[in-house]
Design a protein around this motif. Structure first.
Motif, PDB file in Angstrom:
ATOM      1  N   GLY A  53       9.691  -3.493  -0.817  1.00 34.83           N
ATOM      2  CA  GLY A  53       8.285  -3.448  -1.211  1.00 34.83           C
ATOM      3  C   GLY A  53       8.093  -2.787  -2.565  1.00 34.83           C
ATOM      4  O   GLY A  53       8.939  -2.003  -3.031  1.00 34.83           O
ATOM      5  N   LEU A  54       7.000  -3.092  -3.211  1.00 30.20           N
ATOM      6  CA  LEU A  54       6.703  -2.544  -4.540  1.00 30.20           C
ATOM      7  C   LEU A  54       5.272  -2.031  -4.586  1.00 30.20           C
ATOM      8  O   LEU A  54       4.344  -2.716  -4.154  1.00 30.20           O
ATOM      9  N   LEU A  55       5.103  -0.809  -5.101  1.00 31.01           N
ATOM     10  CA  LEU A  55       3.784  -0.213  -5.303  1.00 31.01           C
ATOM     11  C   LEU A  55       3.622   0.067  -6.792  1.00 31.01           C
ATOM     12  O   LEU A  55       4.471   0.729  -7.397  1.00 31.01           O
ATOM     13  N   THR A  56       2.552  -0.440  -7.370  1.00 30.37           N
ATOM     14  CA  THR A  56       2.248  -0.194  -8.784  1.00 30.37           C
ATOM     15  C   THR A  56       0.990   0.651  -8.871  1.00 30.37           C
ATOM     16  O   THR A  56      -0.054   0.277  -8.327  1.00 30.37           O
ATOM     17  N   LEU A  57       1.096   1.785  -9.549  1.00 32.09           N
ATOM     18  CA  LEU A  57      -0.024   2.710  -9.726  1.00 32.09           C
ATOM     19  C   LEU A  57      -0.353   2.793 -11.215  1.00 32.09           C
ATOM     20  O   LEU A  57       0.482   3.208 -12.019  1.00 32.09           O
ATOM     21  N   THR A  58      -1.567   2.394 -11.564  1.00 35.30           N
ATOM     22  CA  THR A  58      -2.018   2.419 -12.953  1.00 35.30           C
ATOM     23  C   THR A  58      -3.270   3.275 -13.044  1.00 35.30           C
ATOM     24  O   THR A  58      -4.243   3.044 -12.316  1.00 35.30           O
ATOM     25  N   VAL A  59      -3.238   4.271 -13.916  1.00 28.24           N
ATOM     26  CA  VAL A  59      -4.374   5.178 -14.112  1.00 28.24           C
ATOM     27  C   VAL A  59      -4.868   4.999 -15.542  1.00 28.24           C
ATOM     28  O   VAL A  59      -4.082   5.048 -16.500  1.00 28.24           O
ATOM     29  N   SER A  60      -6.166   4.805 -15.703  1.00 23.95           N
ATOM     30  CA  SER A  60      -6.746   4.600 -17.036  1.00 23.95           C
ATOM     31  C   SER A  60      -8.003   5.459 -17.187  1.00 23.95           C
ATOM     32  O   SER A  60      -8.723   5.720 -16.218  1.00 23.95           O
ATOM     33  N   PHE A 214      -1.575   5.811 -17.974  1.00 24.28           N
ATOM     34  CA  PHE A 214      -0.163   5.648 -17.630  1.00 24.28           C
ATOM     35  C   PHE A 214      -0.054   4.651 -16.469  1.00 24.28           C
ATOM     36  O   PHE A 214      -1.019   4.375 -15.758  1.00 24.28           O
ATOM     37  N   SER A 215       1.149   4.125 -16.297  1.00 25.96           N
ATOM     38  CA  SER A 215       1.411   3.180 -15.213  1.00 25.96           C
ATOM     39  C   SER A 215       2.835   3.379 -14.732  1.00 25.96           C
ATOM     40  O   SER A 215       3.771   3.466 -15.549  1.00 25.96           O
ATOM     41  N   ILE A 216       3.000   3.463 -13.414  1.00 25.33           N
ATOM     42  CA  ILE A 216       4.331   3.582 -12.834  1.00 25.33           C
ATOM     43  C   ILE A 216       4.467   2.558 -11.709  1.00 25.33           C
ATOM     44  O   ILE A 216       3.471   2.104 -11.133  1.00 25.33           O
ATOM     45  N   ALA A 217       5.706   2.181 -11.425  1.00 28.79           N
ATOM     46  CA  ALA A 217       6.008   1.274 -10.316  1.00 28.79           C
ATOM     47  C   ALA A 217       7.051   1.925  -9.424  1.00 28.79           C
ATOM     48  O   ALA A 217       7.975   2.599  -9.913  1.00 28.79           O
ATOM     49  N   ILE A 218       6.914   1.748  -8.132  1.00 32.62           N
ATOM     50  CA  ILE A 218       7.817   2.357  -7.151  1.00 32.62           C
ATOM     51  C   ILE A 218       8.378   1.255  -6.276  1.00 32.62           C
ATOM     52  O   ILE A 218       7.624   0.521  -5.619  1.00 32.62           O
ATOM     53  N   TRP A 219       9.694   1.121  -6.281  1.00 34.66           N
ATOM     54  CA  TRP A 219      10.369   0.092  -5.499  1.00 34.66           C
ATOM     55  C   TRP A 219      11.147   0.738  -4.366  1.00 34.66           C
ATOM     56  O   TRP A 219      11.902   1.701  -4.567  1.00 34.66           O
ATOM     57  N   LEU A 220      10.950   0.252  -3.150  1.00 36.43           N
ATOM     58  CA  LEU A 220      11.573   0.817  -1.959  1.00 36.43           C
ATOM     59  C   LEU A 220      12.800  -0.026  -1.617  1.00 36.43           C
ATOM     60  O   LEU A 220      12.681  -1.125  -1.069  1.00 36.43           O
ATOM     61  N   GLY A 221      13.971   0.490  -1.939  1.00 37.92           N
ATOM     62  CA  GLY A 221      15.173  -0.326  -1.861  1.00 37.92           C
ATOM     63  C   GLY A 221      15.938  -0.260  -0.559  1.00 37.92           C
ATOM     64  O   GLY A 221      16.735  -1.152  -0.272  1.00 37.92           O
ATOM     65  N   ASN A 222      15.744   0.779   0.257  1.00 38.04           N
ATOM     66  CA  ASN A 222      16.536   0.956   1.473  1.00 38.04           C
ATOM     67  C   ASN A 222      15.683   0.782   2.721  1.00 38.04           C
ATOM     68  O   ASN A 222      14.449   0.913   2.687  1.00 38.04           O
ATOM     69  N   GLU A 255      -0.097  -3.459  -4.104  1.00 36.86           N
ATOM     70  CA  GLU A 255       0.920  -3.251  -3.068  1.00 36.86           C
ATOM     71  C   GLU A 255       1.444  -4.611  -2.612  1.00 36.86           C
ATOM     72  O   GLU A 255       0.663  -5.505  -2.297  1.00 36.86           O
ATOM     73  N   ARG A 256       2.761  -4.729  -2.560  1.00 36.28           N
ATOM     74  CA  ARG A 256       3.376  -5.999  -2.184  1.00 36.28           C
ATOM     75  C   ARG A 256       4.621  -5.763  -1.354  1.00 36.28           C
ATOM     76  O   ARG A 256       5.339  -4.784  -1.541  1.00 36.28           O
ATOM     77  N   ASN A 257       4.867  -6.683  -0.439  1.00 38.33           N
ATOM     78  CA  ASN A 257       6.146  -6.777   0.263  1.00 38.33           C
ATOM     79  C   ASN A 257       6.782  -8.104  -0.115  1.00 38.33           C
ATOM     80  O   ASN A 257       6.552  -9.132   0.516  1.00 38.33           O
ATOM     81  N   GLY A 258       7.536  -8.107  -1.200  1.00 39.59           N
ATOM     82  CA  GLY A 258       8.054  -9.361  -1.723  1.00 39.59           C
ATOM     83  C   GLY A 258       6.917 -10.209  -2.266  1.00 39.59           C
ATOM     84  O   GLY A 258       6.160  -9.775  -3.132  1.00 39.59           O
ATOM     85  N   ASN A 259       6.781 -11.425  -1.738  1.00 40.56           N
ATOM     86  CA  ASN A 259       5.694 -12.310  -2.152  1.00 40.56           C
ATOM     87  C   ASN A 259       4.471 -12.191  -1.261  1.00 40.56           C
ATOM     88  O   ASN A 259       3.538 -12.990  -1.375  1.00 40.56           O
ATOM     89  N   ASP A 260       4.471 -11.228  -0.362  1.00 43.64           N
ATOM     90  CA  ASP A 260       3.383 -11.057   0.600  1.00 43.64           C
ATOM     91  C   ASP A 260       2.586  -9.812   0.231  1.00 43.64           C
ATOM     92  O   ASP A 260       3.146  -8.717   0.112  1.00 43.64           O
ATOM     93  N   TYR A 261       1.271  -9.985   0.056  1.00 45.72           N
ATOM     94  CA  TYR A 261       0.406  -8.860  -0.280  1.00 45.72           C
ATOM     95  C   TYR A 261      -0.112  -8.128   0.957  1.00 45.72           C
ATOM     96  O   TYR A 261      -0.843  -7.150   0.820  1.00 45.72           O
ATOM     97  N   LEU A 262       0.232  -8.594   2.138  1.00 46.62           N
ATOM     98  CA  LEU A 262      -0.198  -7.915   3.354  1.00 46.62           C
ATOM     99  C   LEU A 262       0.799  -6.831   3.733  1.00 46.62           C
ATOM    100  O   LEU A 262       2.012  -6.956   3.483  1.00 46.62           O
TER     101      LEU A 262
END
Length: 564
Positions: A53-60, A214-222, A255-262
């Motif tokens: 899964g991938l979480l992208t946090l962007t603060v402006s 700023f913008s950061i992305a967090i990838w959950l690999g395990n 927030e995404r789990n691969g190609n799924d936004y749920l």
């Protein structure tokens, strides 16, 4: 019961449709706008992630200032600001907040201690000051354990793509990638323009006109990284003094789990809604066939029940389509979203109207509504409309919005109030039938009807308790992988309630509960009582009907045999 046609103001319809369009959000692409906010912490989002899964946090537009003066917040001011991304088993309460309600994790003094049960990512914002350099420090806490394997990226290029900043002084460049990292970037091409961060490294913080981006992305690999993640914003000075500083910023979260936004626990939600829509639609056709084959025993209320089941099926279908597009695109289509809210609003109002009508005994026992029963309608219908509007606002508001909490309380209180109101006419009917059974000489008939309304009362109480309380408790305690079961239980309980109610009040001559009182219509005929019984004799090839009636003032029972 008389119905009147109320003229509809066209301008009012346009206003309502405009409000629906304004409420529509971007599904799982969250945008929370905070202006002069003085809360010490804010829940921005919650999501269930699986591996990959991938979480992208962007603060402006971040800036903070003293509540008493417009002076900008800087690094020398006491206290910090930042985000925590907390991992937990479910969405009830984040592990960190179970033990730390009054201490900020970024605070300089009295910083709370984190034990091994806490797993979170810290994003601390440190603006520039006389002795400070603007930076965003990203840490994994604790290092290792269930948070190990999480990759964090600084993605300043996202700010340009979102047109939050015009350009960057220097672009972030990625590093050489391993095979697993190449597979990761194949699923998320946007990570190509991001730079990987080690634990404790600084993400790029951009300053424009005294505001920070700023913008950061967090990838959950395990696999160990899977869980329910909650994003919190912290205004640390306000932990000690709740009105010390105010902050303004815009938070964009994808927030995404691969190609799924749920979320992982919602992945079966579209299927559940489609299945339940099919069941309600099939039930509606069966109910319509029953009404067609039993024409002489059908009352107007039976057709109201038919319309209700069709509306329920349409509402579930539109909800399922909404979830399908959210899963694929991250946002619902406006047309389907509006259809869902319209059908949900109509279904909610008609459900309570139907329950009140059944509870009053309208059509089944009497042809009219008393003044007290009409007052119940005047109270319940507007409040039920308000409850449905509150539900729509909750669905389309971000969790951290001020109005989310307010409308949440309104929805809960108004919904329980309406549920209590629909029980009142049932109690009145039970009391009326109990008194009538001991005074008018028709104890058998009235006792049968009283048993019906007692059964219906218990049915409504169980329905309210299950769908409002049991499901809510289950939703707070269920693991993040199985949150879709909340929908299964809620809609399944509603389906069973509809089936039992329809079976109890089915239009059939053998059902003694549906013998309509005709005293008002037969006042001129003193020779026939209301409790006349028609008995069908099917023993012979011909239909022999025995009519038993008791005449007033005569104890002898008169019988007439009719051959059809």
């Amino acid at each position: 019961m008389k119905f009147c046609v109320v003229p509809i103001n066209t301008r009012l319809v346009y206003v309502i449709i405009h409000c629906f369009l304004c409420l529509l959000t971007d599904g799982r692409k969250h945008r929370l706008i905070l202006e002069n906010d003085d809360r010490h912490y804010i829940l921005a989002s919650s999501f269930g992630f699986q591996r990959g899964g991938l979480l992208t946090l962007t603060v402006s537009g971040f800036h903070a200032f003293s509540a008493n003066s417009p002076e900008q917040f800087n690094g020398t001011t006491k206290g910090r600001h930042g985000f925590t991304i907390d991992k937990s088993r479910n969405f009830e309460v984040a592990n960190y907040f179970e033990k730390n309600q009054e201490a900020c994790i970024f605070g300089e003094n009295d910083k709370p201690r984190l034990d091994n049960s806490t797993a979170m990512i810290l994003v601390e914002i440190i603006p520039d000051g006389p002795n400070e350099i603007a930076r965003v420090i990203v840490n994994k806490q604790p290092s290792g354990g269930s948070i190990d394997g999480v990759d964090i990226f600084s993605c300043s290029q996202t700010l340009v793509e979102l047109k939050l900043v015009d350009h960057l002084v220097d672009d972030e460049k990625g590093q050489s990638l391993s095979v697993s990292q190449q597979a990761r970037d194949a699923s998320y091409p946007e990570l190509h323009s991001c730079s990987a961060l080690e634990n404790g490294n600084k993400a790029k913080l951009i300053k424009r006109d005294f505001k920070y981006y700023f913008s950061i992305a967090i990838w959950l690999g395990n696999v160990e990284n899977e869980g329910a993640y909650s994003v919190f914003y912290h205004n640390c000075p306000n932990y000690e003094n709740r009105k010390a500083t105010r902050s303004s910023l815009t938070i964009d979260i994808v927030e995404r789990n691969g190609n799924d936004y749920l979320a992982v626990g919602e992945r079966f939600s579209p299927t559940v809604y489609f299945i339940m829509a099919f069941l309600f639609l099939a039930t509606a056709f069966v109910w319509g066939w029953i009404l067609h084959t039993a024409k002489r025993d059908v009352y107007k209320l039976h057709y109201v029940m038919l319309i209700l089941v069709f509306l329920k099926a349409a509402s579930l279908l539109c909800h399922g389509v909404n979830y399908h597009f959210i899963s694929a695109l991250g946002a619902p289509l406006e047309g389907w979203a509006i259809l869902f809210y319209i059908t949900h609003l109509l279904k909610g109002a008609l459900l309570f109207i139907t329950l009140v009508l059944i509870g009053t005994g309208w059509a089944f026992i009497k042809n009219f509504l008393t003044s007290k029963e009409k007052k119940i309608f005047i109270i319940v219908i507007p409040f039920q409309v308000l409850a449905n509007i509150a539900y729509i606002i909750l669905e389309e508001s971000e969790t951290g919005d001020y109005r989310y909490t307010m409308w949440g309380y309104i929805f809960m209180l108004v919904d329980f109030f309406c549920c209590g109101c629909i029980l009142i006419p049932i109690v009145w009917s039970i009391r009326h039938l109990s008194e009538a059974a001991s005074t008018d000489g028709k104890a058998a008939s009235n006792l049968q009807r009283m048993r019906l309304f007692r059964r219906f009362y218990m049915l409504v109480v169980c329905y309210i308790y299950f769908t409002r309380i049991v499901v809510m408790i289950f939703d707070m305690t269920v693991p993040f992988r199985y949150t879709y079961l909340n929908t299964v239980f809620r809609e399944g309980g509603t389906f069973i309630f509809f089936l039992l109610t329809g079976y109890t009040f089915r239009p059939t001559l053998e059902n003694p509960y549906l013998l309509l009182s005709q005293e008002d219509a037969d006042n001129d005929n003193d020779d026939v009582e209301m409790d006349d019984v028609v008995v069908y004799d099917r023993k012979h090839n011909s239909d022999q009907i025995t009519l038993r009636s008791s005449a007033k003032g005569d104890d002898a029972e008169s019988r007439a045999n009719l051959i059809v």
